[in-house]
Design a protein around this motif. Sequence first.
Motif, short mmCIF file in Angstrom:
data_model
loop_
_atom_site.label_atom_id
_atom_site.label_comp_id
_atom_site.label_asym_id
_atom_site.label_seq_id
_atom_site.Cartn_x
_atom_site.Cartn_y
_atom_site.Cartn_z
N ARG A 11 43.65 24.80 4.22
CA ARG A 11 44.74 25.25 5.08
C ARG A 11 44.26 25.48 6.52
O ARG A 11 45.06 25.57 7.44
N PHE A 12 42.93 25.56 6.71
CA PHE A 12 42.38 25.81 8.03
C PHE A 12 41.55 24.61 8.51
O PHE A 12 40.67 24.75 9.35
N SER A 13 41.86 23.44 7.98
CA SER A 13 41.10 22.24 8.33
C SER A 13 41.26 21.85 9.80
O SER A 13 40.45 21.11 10.34
N GLY A 14 42.31 22.35 10.44
CA GLY A 14 42.53 22.02 11.84
C GLY A 14 41.68 22.80 12.81
O GLY A 14 41.64 22.48 14.01
N LEU A 15 40.96 23.81 12.32
CA LEU A 15 40.09 24.59 13.21
C LEU A 15 38.89 23.76 13.63
O LEU A 15 38.42 22.88 12.90
N GLU A 16 38.39 24.05 14.82
CA GLU A 16 37.24 23.30 15.33
C GLU A 16 36.03 23.48 14.42
O GLU A 16 35.25 22.55 14.22
N ARG A 17 35.85 24.67 13.88
CA ARG A 17 34.76 24.93 12.93
C ARG A 17 35.36 25.50 11.66
O ARG A 17 35.95 26.58 11.67
N ALA A 18 35.24 24.78 10.57
CA ALA A 18 35.86 25.19 9.31
C ALA A 18 35.23 26.48 8.78
O ALA A 18 34.01 26.64 8.84
N PRO A 19 36.04 27.40 8.27
CA PRO A 19 35.49 28.63 7.70
C PRO A 19 34.80 28.35 6.37
O PRO A 19 35.14 27.39 5.66
N PRO B 274 10.35 36.03 25.68
CA PRO B 274 11.25 35.74 26.80
C PRO B 274 12.69 36.09 26.44
O PRO B 274 13.13 35.84 25.31
N MET B 275 13.40 36.67 27.38
CA MET B 275 14.77 37.09 27.13
C MET B 275 15.74 35.97 27.48
O MET B 275 15.65 35.37 28.54
N GLU B 276 16.67 35.72 26.58
CA GLU B 276 17.72 34.73 26.80
C GLU B 276 18.58 35.17 27.98
O GLU B 276 18.94 36.34 28.09
N THR B 277 18.90 34.24 28.85
CA THR B 277 19.76 34.60 29.97
C THR B 277 21.21 34.75 29.50
O THR B 277 21.58 34.29 28.41
N GLN B 278 22.03 35.39 30.32
CA GLN B 278 23.44 35.54 30.00
C GLN B 278 24.10 34.18 29.82
O GLN B 278 24.90 33.97 28.91
N GLU B 279 23.77 33.24 30.70
CA GLU B 279 24.34 31.91 30.62
C GLU B 279 23.94 31.21 29.33
O GLU B 279 24.77 30.54 28.68
N GLN B 280 22.69 31.37 28.92
CA GLN B 280 22.22 30.76 27.68
C GLN B 280 22.92 31.38 26.47
O GLN B 280 23.30 30.68 25.53
N MET B 281 23.10 32.70 26.50
CA MET B 281 23.76 33.38 25.40
C MET B 281 25.21 32.93 25.27
O MET B 281 25.68 32.62 24.17
N LEU B 282 25.92 32.86 26.39
CA LEU B 282 27.31 32.44 26.36
C LEU B 282 27.44 31.00 25.89
O LEU B 282 28.37 30.66 25.14
N ALA B 283 26.54 30.15 26.30
CA ALA B 283 26.57 28.75 25.87
C ALA B 283 26.32 28.65 24.37
O ALA B 283 26.97 27.85 23.67
N ARG B 284 25.41 29.48 23.85
CA ARG B 284 25.14 29.49 22.41
C ARG B 284 26.36 29.96 21.64
O ARG B 284 26.74 29.38 20.62
N TYR B 285 27.00 31.03 22.12
CA TYR B 285 28.20 31.53 21.46
C TYR B 285 29.31 30.49 21.48
O TYR B 285 30.03 30.30 20.51
N GLN B 286 29.48 29.84 22.64
CA GLN B 286 30.53 28.83 22.77
C GLN B 286 30.34 27.70 21.77
O GLN B 286 31.31 27.20 21.18
N ALA B 287 29.09 27.33 21.53
CA ALA B 287 28.80 26.25 20.59
C ALA B 287 29.06 26.67 19.15
O ALA B 287 29.24 25.82 18.27
N GLU B 288 29.09 28.00 18.89
CA GLU B 288 29.26 28.50 17.54
C GLU B 288 30.70 28.91 17.24
O GLU B 288 31.00 29.34 16.12
N LEU B 289 31.60 28.81 18.19
CA LEU B 289 32.99 29.26 17.98
C LEU B 289 33.67 28.45 16.88
O LEU B 289 33.43 27.25 16.76
#
Length: 201
Positions: A126-134, A186-201
């Motif tokens: 029922r959620f096959s239309g999502l970008e990332r399937a649950p 080394p600490m992940e930058t804010q930009e790197q963190m946001l890019a990682r989250y975006q890829a996991e949405l």
Amino acid sequence: MKIESFEQLRQVYPAAKERAIKKQLASLDEYARQYLSLSPFFVLATTNAVYQTDASPRGGVPGFVQVIDSQTLLIPDSSGNNRLDSLQNIVETGRIAMLFMIPGFDETLRINGRALISNDDALLARFSGLERAPRAVIQVQIEDVYLHCPKAFMRSQLWTAEALANRSVMPTMNEMIYKQTNSTGPMETQEQMLARYQAEL
């Protein structure tokens, strides 16, 4: 004085108004259905067998929580941090409470009931239309549903531009967790963190 009984509470608070009692429904009506179709966000509250509680945010496109019938909801379990606090609590007690919101609305929708976790192929489809399937779906059997008054949002002015805080008043989440966990690499930058989250949405 410590208040330890409902009788003591009622010595401090007046009785609930009739309207506040009568608005509680046992199933979804047309207004609750419409609200859910517009809501992109809710807070999910659960408890485990020893009464430890948890609340977590859930979000998606408006209407991402599917209404199956007047008593049943399906919630896709989108990717997160894999702690599984909410899911473990549901497995233990089968209880759930939700507070739905619509940006710009001061009224919220509260739904309480029983829940189970399923990875049934038909439900996941029922959620096959999502970008990332649950990987799993939370199936909710509704017991209580009611609109909650706007007083908290009116007090907080949550949706107003004037209420928005400048993000710079606190360190980034990445900086805070880095220090909280005593990290040394080394600490992940804010930009790197946001890019990682975006890829996991």
